[in-house]
Design an enzyme around this catalytic site. Sequence first.
Site, PDB file in Angstrom:
ATOM      1  CE  LYS A 186       5.832 -10.141   5.216  1.00  0.00           C
ATOM      2  NZ  LYS A 186       4.862 -10.543   4.194  1.00  0.00           N
TER       3      LYS A 186
HETATM    4  C1  LIG Z   1       6.446  -4.191   3.966  1.00  0.00           C
HETATM    5  C2  LIG Z   1       5.139  -4.799   4.345  1.00  0.00           C
HETATM    6  N1  LIG Z   1       4.285  -4.093   5.102  1.00  0.00           N
HETATM    7  C3  LIG Z   1       3.104  -4.600   5.483  1.00  0.00           C
HETATM    8  C4  LIG Z   1       2.714  -5.876   5.114  1.00  0.00           C
HETATM    9  C5  LIG Z   1       1.367  -6.373   5.507  1.00  0.00           C
HETATM   10  O1  LIG Z   1       1.395  -7.560   6.234  1.00  0.00           O
HETATM   11  P1  LIG Z   1       0.135  -8.557   6.197  1.00  0.00           P
HETATM   12  O2  LIG Z   1       0.220  -9.351   4.941  1.00  0.00           O
HETATM   13  O3  LIG Z   1       0.370  -9.416   7.405  1.00  0.00           O
HETATM   14  O4  LIG Z   1      -1.077  -7.733   6.325  1.00  0.00           O
HETATM   15  C6  LIG Z   1       3.573  -6.644   4.319  1.00  0.00           C
HETATM   16  C7  LIG Z   1       3.191  -8.007   3.889  1.00  0.00           C
HETATM   17  O5  LIG Z   1       3.700  -8.554   2.946  1.00  0.00           O
HETATM   18  C8  LIG Z   1       4.819  -6.102   3.928  1.00  0.00           C
HETATM   19  O6  LIG Z   1       5.657  -6.775   3.159  1.00  0.00           O
END
Ligand SMILES: Cc1ncc(COP(=O)(O)O)c(C=O)c1O
Length: 395
Positions: A186
């Site tokens: 990210k």
């Molecule tokens: C749109 C979206 N929501 C939620 C998440 C979840 O994040 P994490 O990987 O930190 O759990 C991601 C991760 O890629 C995402 O792209």
Amino acid sequence: MPGFELWGDDERREVQEVLETGVLMRFGFEPARKGRWKAKELEAELCRRLGARHAQVVSSGTAALTTALAALGVGAGDEVVMPTFTFVASFEAVLSVGAVPVLADVDDSLTLSPAAARAAIGPRTRVVMPVHMCGAMADLGALESLCRENGMVLLEDACQAIGATWHGRALGTVGKAGCFSFDYVKTVTCGEGGAVITDDPEVARRCDQFADHGHDHLGADRGADLHPVLGYNFRISELHAAVGLAQVRRLPTFLEIQRRHHAALVEALSGVPGVTFRRIPDPAGDSCTFVSFLLPEEEKARAAAKAMQAAGIPAMYWYDNNWHYLRRWDHLKDAASLSRLPEGTERVLRGLRERSFPASDAVMARVISTPVGLAWTGAQLAERAAKLAAAVRGA
Ligand SMILES: Cc1ncc(COP(=O)(O)O)c(C=O)c1O
């Protein structure tokens, strides 16, 4: 795109400060921690930069969504309207609180279509959850009105879009709550981490409790805390928070680079016949993590993606992607849960096999995204732009 590309001394210094104390947990151990509270500092920094009253930093973006949904009181039988293009984590979070994800089409903004969201609303709908995909926003004006008219809560999945704005307001601050991911790929990374932001003190208090076994954090020490509600462990460690703190301070620099590099790629593609760009409801607010463009038809998009890959340019052809687009979410359509799901949830999930989303397909089969790098030199950027345009033109 991700902050890890510019990993450096700031991140190392913040982590070193934690290592010097040896206090790796975000709560307690006051005498040993020499006044160092990285998770708390990260929360304050997020509030300041995003213009939110409260932030709860947690262990992932998935944990942030789960925590936000729980704090909003979403649970068994409630429905959450969400788009067909997202990351699997969005529906995982809904399922994990016992609620039912109700999928609705995306439009040419690559985000939840307000018309489709309206059509998906039923008597059990509690939340509308747009997902600000690939760094840019859903049509928040229309979705905010939809929620207001129907007494529903707007929850923003801004996991991919920190730093993006909608008419000057940070994404994540328009809804009742907004969630971010700080995973390794990210714009801002902690390694693993996430955050919920909200202006509502009650939602913030519930997030704080839910993410730490229900602790009220009011005791003289951790052992003296009371537990007014059930909660789980979605805590972030001080080490992860330290990385995030250094990264979030650099967000303006990351955004400036992304916007510059994005503009160069867009300019190169603009002259290519047949190319159009993803619609962005407020173009000035794009965080510019990806350039997303459309070709007139599926065959042309497939050929362009192939040509880009052959030229060494990453091409995300989401239509075939098994993480991001509903077409390949077989485990969801099969309700392939390790444990028994509530009957109603299982029925809705299995029902997805019988449903089609032609409006989503019509966009997703034609769109390609390519990531915007942070660490490119001027020469690399120019080369990337030229190769990208040539690959798409020649396909
Ligand atoms: C749109 C979206 N929501 C939620 C998440 C979840 O994040 P994490 O990987 O930190 O759990 C991601 C991760 O890629 C995402 O792209």
